[in-house]
Design a protein around this motif. Structure first.
Motif, mmCIF file in Angstrom:
data_model
loop_
_atom_site.group_PDB
_atom_site.id
_atom_site.type_symbol
_atom_site.label_atom_id
_atom_site.label_comp_id
_atom_site.label_asym_id
_atom_site.label_seq_id
_atom_site.Cartn_x
_atom_site.Cartn_y
_atom_site.Cartn_z
ATOM 1 N N TYR A 140 -41.935 19.000 -17.784
ATOM 2 C CA TYR A 140 -41.675 17.798 -18.051
ATOM 3 C C TYR A 140 -40.441 17.201 -17.231
ATOM 4 O O TYR A 140 -39.281 17.993 -17.497
ATOM 5 N N GLN A 142 -37.893 15.103 -17.476
ATOM 6 C CA GLN A 142 -36.717 15.198 -18.036
ATOM 7 C C GLN A 142 -36.173 16.200 -18.807
ATOM 8 O O GLN A 142 -34.934 16.379 -19.349
ATOM 9 N N HIS A 143 -37.038 17.533 -18.988
ATOM 10 C CA HIS A 143 -36.548 18.474 -19.437
ATOM 11 C C HIS A 143 -36.937 19.801 -18.701
ATOM 12 O O HIS A 143 -38.480 20.214 -18.934
ATOM 13 N N ARG A 145 -36.357 22.764 -18.857
ATOM 14 C CA ARG A 145 -36.736 24.206 -19.683
ATOM 15 C C ARG A 145 -37.408 23.579 -20.661
ATOM 16 O O ARG A 145 -36.895 23.207 -21.772
ATOM 17 N N THR A 146 -38.868 23.963 -20.843
ATOM 18 C CA THR A 146 -39.675 23.351 -21.785
ATOM 19 C C THR A 146 -39.416 24.057 -23.169
ATOM 20 O O THR A 146 -39.322 23.584 -24.329
ATOM 21 N N LYS A 148 -36.621 25.392 -24.116
ATOM 22 C CA LYS A 148 -35.345 24.912 -24.746
ATOM 23 C C LYS A 148 -35.699 23.449 -25.253
ATOM 24 O O LYS A 148 -35.133 23.052 -26.306
ATOM 25 N N TYR A 149 -36.527 22.681 -24.639
ATOM 26 C CA TYR A 149 -36.941 21.501 -24.996
ATOM 27 C C TYR A 149 -37.395 21.337 -26.538
ATOM 28 O O TYR A 149 -37.278 20.563 -27.392
ATOM 29 N N HIS A 152 -34.893 22.328 -29.258
ATOM 30 C CA HIS A 152 -34.011 21.362 -29.764
ATOM 31 C C HIS A 152 -34.853 20.114 -30.271
ATOM 32 O O HIS A 152 -34.328 19.859 -31.598
ATOM 33 N N LEU A 153 -36.080 19.964 -29.937
ATOM 34 C CA LEU A 153 -36.780 18.835 -30.749
ATOM 35 C C LEU A 153 -36.924 19.387 -32.061
ATOM 36 O O LEU A 153 -36.873 18.552 -33.028
ATOM 37 N N SER A 193 -44.182 13.860 -22.311
ATOM 38 C CA SER A 193 -43.112 14.100 -23.622
ATOM 39 C C SER A 193 -44.069 15.145 -24.447
ATOM 40 O O SER A 193 -45.243 15.206 -24.451
#
Length: 366
Positions: A140, A142-143, A145-146, A148-149, A152-153, A193
């Protein structure tokens, strides 16, 4: 004096050599952060692992490995053959299960995670609406490292009560408790996203239904007491002009009252919600006490009706995701409980919801 200096030098040398050894070991490790599991049509498993790259000079932010295997253990062996480093699971944060697997049951595929002593019981469990491996392999913009994304989500949304924080420990605890059924968050690839798409409801370890994303806060009210969170309440009725209330700083308390008479069970769920209004679109003047009380009653009635609909959904699929059975078990005693088939009894239990909303402040005026 010389002996003292010699001892200091010796200790420093040992410490330095120890650090160097540790450094070399770390450089030889591939620390899996996120893993996914999908059930293929032929019964084989597709397993994907996302591994952050520790080398700051590497062009890629992560390494992604995918294998097809008969079981999770064989998949790990195959995966280790595709990397020059040693795969370790001590830093794994999330396990994702595709919807195809979730519908068949996920417990048997948790075996590797459960038996590995290096894996934390705080490992988070989620369901992917679609193919979990495809979502994890995707980059993605803007992210970078998927894995880690995703982590955090899930952490952010669970802190605001929009989804439950489900770990492998909590999932297994609910799975083996006969008074409650497990749940997990659902995530979905939206193109650019990843979105939280609701809460998965399980009958034992099989996915059977979901709570839509717009109703997850109602589920949180019914599930238990909490602080923090927000919800948008649509108060529009039958084609009337739109009317909304945005509630924030939620403090919700739940009390369960169970009655048992002539083998008839009734559960009364009383919920009190203290909140602030961030925004209100409607004809009422919330600075006026009478209008504010009227608004509180309207919001309370709307939330109670939505709670009733959610209980009907749970009864339809014979899943007690709220743990009402635990309260019933405590009330009627273990001997009576063991005589009962709660899965079959639950749809016939009378559940009465009563939600009371109190607006504690509204904008600058308190």
């Amino acid at each position: 004096m010389k002996k003292a200096i010699l001892c200091v030098i010796l200790c420093f040398s040992l410490t330095a050599s120890g650090c160097a050894a540790d450094s070399r070991i770390l450089e030889d490790l591939d620390m899996v952060q996120t893993t996914s599991y999908d059930l293929l049509p032929d019964g084989m498993l597709s397993i994907t692992a996302s591994i952050p790259m520790a080398d700051p000079e590497a062009s890629a932010k992560r390494e992604v490995l995918t294998v097809v295997a008969e079981n999770t253990k064989n998949g790990r062996i195959k995966m280790s053959r595709e990397t020059q480093l040693i795969l370790v699971s001590g830093q794994i944060r999330n396990a994702l299960y595709g919807l195809s697997m979730a519908k068949k049951g996920i417990y048997r595929y948790m075996d590797t995670l459960i038996r590995d002593p290096s894996i934390s019981p705080e490992l988070k469990i989620s369901i992917v609406e679609g193919n979990a491996g495809e979502l994890l392999r995707k980059d993605y913009d803007q992210h970078p490292r998927t894995g880690k994304y995703i982590d955090h989500l899930l952490e952010k949304e669970s802190s605001w009560q929009t989804i439950p924080r489900v770990t492998i420990l909590s999932f297994l605890r609910d799975l083996f408790d006969d008074g409650i059924d497990p749940i997990t968050p659902i995530i979905k690839d939206m193109g650019n996203s990843i979105r939280i798409n609701g809460i998965a409801l399980f009958q034992d370890d099989r996915y059977v239904a979901k709570i839509p994303a717009d109703d997850t806060m109602i589920f949180a009210f019914l599930k238990g007491s909490f602080k923090e969170g927000e919800i948008n309440v649509d108060l529009s009725e039958n084609g009337d002009k739109k009317e909304y209330a945005m509630l924030s700083s939620l403090v919700s308390g739940r009390k369960l009252k169970v009655s048992y008479h002539n083998q008839q069970i009734k559960v009364r769920c009383e919920i009190k919600i203290m909140c602030s209004i961030l925004e209100f679109l409607g004809d009422l003047e919330i600075s006026n006490e009478q209008d504010r009380n009227k608004l509180e009653r309207r919001i309370s009635d709307k939330l109670t009706r939505k709670a009733d609909s959610m209980i009907a959904l749970l009864k339809q699929h014979k899943v007690d995701s709220l743990g009402l059975g635990s309260a019933v078990r405590n009330k009627i005693g273990y001997a009576n409980w063991k005589k009962m088939n709660w899965r079959e009894e639950f749809p016939h239990v009378e559940v009465e919801n009563k939600i009371k909303v109190v607006i504690k402040d509204f904008g600058e005026v308190r």
